[in-house]
Design an enzyme around this catalytic site. Sequence first.
Site, PDB file in Angstrom:
ATOM      1  CB  ALA A  66      -0.876  -0.008   1.246  1.00  0.00           C
ATOM      2  N   GLY A 105       0.520  -5.246   0.574  1.00  0.00           N
ATOM      3  CA  GLY A 105      -0.607  -5.268  -0.357  1.00  0.00           C
ATOM      4  C   GLY A 105      -0.215  -5.810  -1.715  1.00  0.00           C
ATOM      5  CD  GLU A 108      -2.603  -7.900   2.264  1.00  0.00           C
ATOM      6  OE1 GLU A 108      -2.264  -6.722   2.029  1.00  0.00           O
ATOM      7  OE2 GLU A 108      -3.289  -8.214   3.238  1.00  0.00           O
ATOM      8  CD  GLU A 128       1.275  -6.068   5.162  1.00  0.00           C
ATOM      9  OE1 GLU A 128       2.086  -6.960   5.462  1.00  0.00           O
ATOM     10  OE2 GLU A 128       0.591  -6.103   4.116  1.00  0.00           O
TER      11      GLU A 128
HETATM   12  N1  T1G Z   1       4.712   3.397   0.076  1.00  0.00           N
HETATM   13  C1  T1G Z   1       5.233   4.590  -0.287  1.00  0.00           C
HETATM   14  N2  T1G Z   1       6.549   4.804  -0.567  1.00  0.00           N
HETATM   15  C2  T1G Z   1       7.356   3.737  -0.464  1.00  0.00           C
HETATM   16  C3  T1G Z   1       6.892   2.452  -0.082  1.00  0.00           C
HETATM   17  C4  T1G Z   1       5.506   2.306   0.193  1.00  0.00           C
HETATM   18  N3  T1G Z   1       4.969   1.147   0.508  1.00  0.00           N
HETATM   19  N4  T1G Z   1       7.955   1.614  -0.066  1.00  0.00           N
HETATM   20  C5  T1G Z   1       9.027   2.331  -0.417  1.00  0.00           C
HETATM   21  N5  T1G Z   1       8.687   3.604  -0.656  1.00  0.00           N
HETATM   22  C6  T1G Z   1       9.576   4.675  -1.100  1.00  0.00           C
HETATM   23  C7  T1G Z   1      10.632   4.987  -0.071  1.00  0.00           C
HETATM   24  O1  T1G Z   1      10.148   5.928   0.881  1.00  0.00           O
HETATM   25  C8  T1G Z   1      11.729   5.592  -0.943  1.00  0.00           C
HETATM   26  O2  T1G Z   1      11.318   6.905  -1.258  1.00  0.00           O
HETATM   27  C9  T1G Z   1      11.622   4.780  -2.234  1.00  0.00           C
HETATM   28  O3  T1G Z   1      10.292   4.202  -2.229  1.00  0.00           O
HETATM   29  C10 T1G Z   1      12.635   3.662  -2.313  1.00  0.00           C
HETATM   30  O4  T1G Z   1      12.496   2.907  -1.101  1.00  0.00           O
HETATM   31  C11 T1G Z   1      -2.840  -3.229   2.595  1.00  0.00           C
HETATM   32  C12 T1G Z   1      -1.526  -1.789   4.434  1.00  0.00           C
HETATM   33  C13 T1G Z   1      10.314  -1.991  -1.339  1.00  0.00           C
HETATM   34  C14 T1G Z   1      12.113  -3.254  -0.111  1.00  0.00           C
HETATM   35  O5  T1G Z   1       6.202  -2.256   4.120  1.00  0.00           O
HETATM   36  O6  T1G Z   1      10.476  -2.368   2.326  1.00  0.00           O
HETATM   37  O7  T1G Z   1       0.787  -2.906   2.137  1.00  0.00           O
HETATM   38  O8  T1G Z   1      13.310   8.096  -0.223  1.00  0.00           O
HETATM   39  O9  T1G Z   1      14.789   3.457  -0.209  1.00  0.00           O
HETATM   40  O10 T1G Z   1      16.038   0.021  -0.198  1.00  0.00           O
HETATM   41  O11 T1G Z   1      -1.905  -4.964   3.835  1.00  0.00           O
HETATM   42  O12 T1G Z   1      11.152   0.317   0.230  1.00  0.00           O
HETATM   43  O13 T1G Z   1      13.262   7.547  -2.686  1.00  0.00           O
HETATM   44  O14 T1G Z   1      11.688   9.279  -1.743  1.00  0.00           O
HETATM   45  O15 T1G Z   1      13.367   1.608   0.811  1.00  0.00           O
HETATM   46  O16 T1G Z   1      15.375  -0.603  -2.594  1.00  0.00           O
HETATM   47  C15 T1G Z   1       3.722  -2.813   3.110  1.00  0.00           C
HETATM   48  C16 T1G Z   1       8.057  -0.974   2.399  1.00  0.00           C
HETATM   49  C17 T1G Z   1       3.023  -1.488   3.147  1.00  0.00           C
HETATM   50  C18 T1G Z   1       7.307  -2.247   2.026  1.00  0.00           C
HETATM   51  C19 T1G Z   1      12.666  -1.240  -1.462  1.00  0.00           C
HETATM   52  N6  T1G Z   1       4.944  -2.694   2.320  1.00  0.00           N
HETATM   53  N7  T1G Z   1       9.155  -0.719   1.485  1.00  0.00           N
HETATM   54  O17 T1G Z   1      13.807  -0.984  -0.674  1.00  0.00           O
HETATM   55  O18 T1G Z   1      14.378   1.337  -1.506  1.00  0.00           O
HETATM   56  S1  T1G Z   1       1.573  -1.564   4.146  1.00  0.00           S
HETATM   57  C20 T1G Z   1       6.110  -2.396   2.924  1.00  0.00           C
HETATM   58  C21 T1G Z   1      10.311  -1.434   1.573  1.00  0.00           C
HETATM   59  C22 T1G Z   1       0.512  -2.544   3.246  1.00  0.00           C
HETATM   60  C23 T1G Z   1      -1.560  -3.849   3.063  1.00  0.00           C
HETATM   61  C24 T1G Z   1      -0.742  -2.954   3.932  1.00  0.00           C
HETATM   62  C25 T1G Z   1      11.406  -0.991   0.670  1.00  0.00           C
HETATM   63  C26 T1G Z   1      11.609  -1.883  -0.566  1.00  0.00           C
HETATM   64  P1  T1G Z   1      12.481   8.029  -1.493  1.00  0.00           P
HETATM   65  P2  T1G Z   1      13.815   2.347  -0.386  1.00  0.00           P
HETATM   66  P3  T1G Z   1      15.006  -0.082  -1.250  1.00  0.00           P
END
Ligand code: T1G
Length: 694
Positions: A66, A105, A108, A128
């Site tokens: 998400a 997500g 999912e 999450e």
């Molecule tokens: N939403 C918005 N921005 C995101 C993002 C996300 N989910 N994930 C990463 N970014 C941005 C981050 O801030 C950075 O921005 C850029 O992308 C590169 O990220 C419904 C509710 C995917 C493994 O928890 O683990 O889904 O600094 O520096 O080291 O059940 O990002 O460049 O402006 O980390 O290569 C669940 C979180 C969400 C994954 C990549 N998903 N992200 O790592 O790059 S909740 C997560 C990561 C959800 C559902 C629920 C990592 C990555 P900027 P980065 P990276």
Amino acid sequence: MTAITDFVSYEAHGTVGVITVDSPPVNALSQGVRAGIQGGIEAAVADDSVTAIVLACAGRTFIAGADITEFGKPPKAPALNDVIATMESATKPVVAAIHGTALGGGLETALGCHYRVAVASAKVGLPEVKLGILPGAGGTQRLPRVVGVQKALEFITSGVHVPAPQAFEAGLIDELIEGDLTEGAIAFAKKVAAEGRPLVKISEQNDKLEEAKKNPAIFDEFRKKNARKFRGFEAPENCIKAIEGAVNLPFPEGLKRERELFSELLAGEQAKAQQYFFFSERLANKIPDVPKDTPLIDIKTAGIVGAGTMGGGIAMNFLQAGIPVTIVETSQEALDKGLSVIKGNYSATVSKGRLTQEKMDKYMSLLTGSTNLEDLKDADIVIEAIFENMDVKKEVFGKLDKICKQGAILATNTSTLDVDEIGEATSRPEYVIGLHFFSPANVMRLLEEVRTKKTSPTVMATCMALAKKIGKVPAMVGVCDGFVGNRMLAKRGDQAAQLILEGAKLEDVDRVLYDFGFPMGPFAMSDLAGNDVGWRIRQGRGVTSPVADAICELGRFGQKTGDGYYHYEKGSRTPQPDPIVEEIIVKAARDAGINRREVSDEEILKRCIYPMINEAAKILEEGIATRASDIDVIWVYGYGWPIYRGGPMRYADHIGLENIYNDMLKFKAEHGDEWTPAPLLERLVKEGKGFKDL
Ligand code: T1G
């Protein structure tokens, strides 16, 4: 190619309709992406020329979850659950084509597809819980139906990223694709359609739930086994409850239960703190006066001076990143000892099944020992990890400056000394930087990077990128005594030492901070690290600490000597209060003319935490830290500050700076000027602001 929304397109490739998400940087499920996927499915189902559908992503990764930036804002249709239901009920097979990381997500969404294919380098996960929430789009209901309840419990409460081959073995991925992913996915989708394979709806599969239905104790056994790891966190328990719902309720009710538990967490303080921290960690990579496109030095080889505990631990980080290391000691005996410690560390990990022998052999093949500094002449970076003495360090840097090639970075692992002064001992101060690793250096993720007045942008940018490559979380700090982390830690330590003189029980101080969420309190931590470490530093500075000095004079250095602030039974690491130490404390209090009294838990907590926050305000004023959130990153990764409280600065804002300020004035009236609020703290209070407003 039809643009469904700005972020999603649809195109028929022969008899397969391909929906492509293209929303950099990580194809997060913003409203436009969700609407695009739903519209793409509807378009493909309506397209009579296609018999199957592929959901793919452009760019670096499949959907990574998400859009965290949308959290806290009013939800916009379509809800992800509705998009997933549209996919799952499609009348043509939908195949998810996964590369990069399908997370949260994203996974999912893939679980709502009838099939999933992936390249071997892909990873999948439901992280999450690391954001203080839980999979809120059916993950807690569908995953147990694919991999079983036990694996789903482990997977969801750890937030682990699982490599595609492992996910394939677990039945989460239907085929591993070699070569072009989209082509492979199209071929797979064609095969599914041609063979008339079923439209597999995971929500209707219940056989993998049977085992847990027959053994409901699985949940409480899991809770018990992980109690220590989950201590203080709210999200893991809700994850477990949601998975219990998958077992005990029909799918629609289980989904509703999941949504309730998700919403409960999302509204809570821990989720806000952990999401704040997610962005803070990434923000710490950015140095305002170092442009994003600053050229980097290519670090192909590393040299380390000193094969002691720190040098060996530092070496392991580079070996595990595939970077050859030459490690230098002053004698063959010291070198052999250092090399055997590294080898022993890896062997222990192999015997625990956490590392393959093949990988250990690979790491060790990259390690070269030497007793000659000249052997570092070609290294791209040299990290000094020797005795914490300025004269010794300056002598070594002078030698390295003559030996090492032009353009090599010379770094010091000092934890307190003036890196500017060390840089001035060389002809290349612009190539000198502090790389302060935290012990154990191969475990602790924080890397405090210390810039001098002359450290060049290229060297800073290189070392920030290098930190990520070797699995560390970097934070750039300036030169001062103790930099950021230890400078604040010293303030907590001073108060802890004062509190036990005033009457607080030593074990109560530790208990209060343990219950706050730290892995252990200051006295247990000192016994673990070795009380002689602080003793040597105090002696070097000519300062005394009555109780700490007294126990060191008795040789009570902590766990390594069996006695420290606590007593440790032989072979045990469990701290036991020791009457001998109690007597030392009472005597020191009497000698200092202190009338001992009861001290409340509340006072213990405030007097340990508030001075750290006040010192952090001074650190910010002095420009030693770039931003308040960097200080939070330092304390979570360097000292075990509970991540569900976001860090000391976020915690201060949560408590309210005015409340902290007023308490400090009370403590100042009782204990003197050391409690004078920092000017920045006073200003923020007067302006009604918090550290977040800086
Ligand atoms: N939403 C918005 N921005 C995101 C993002 C996300 N989910 N994930 C990463 N970014 C941005 C981050 O801030 C950075 O921005 C850029 O992308 C590169 O990220 C419904 C509710 C995917 C493994 O928890 O683990 O889904 O600094 O520096 O080291 O059940 O990002 O460049 O402006 O980390 O290569 C669940 C979180 C969400 C994954 C990549 N998903 N992200 O790592 O790059 S909740 C997560 C990561 C959800 C559902 C629920 C990592 C990555 P900027 P980065 P990276």
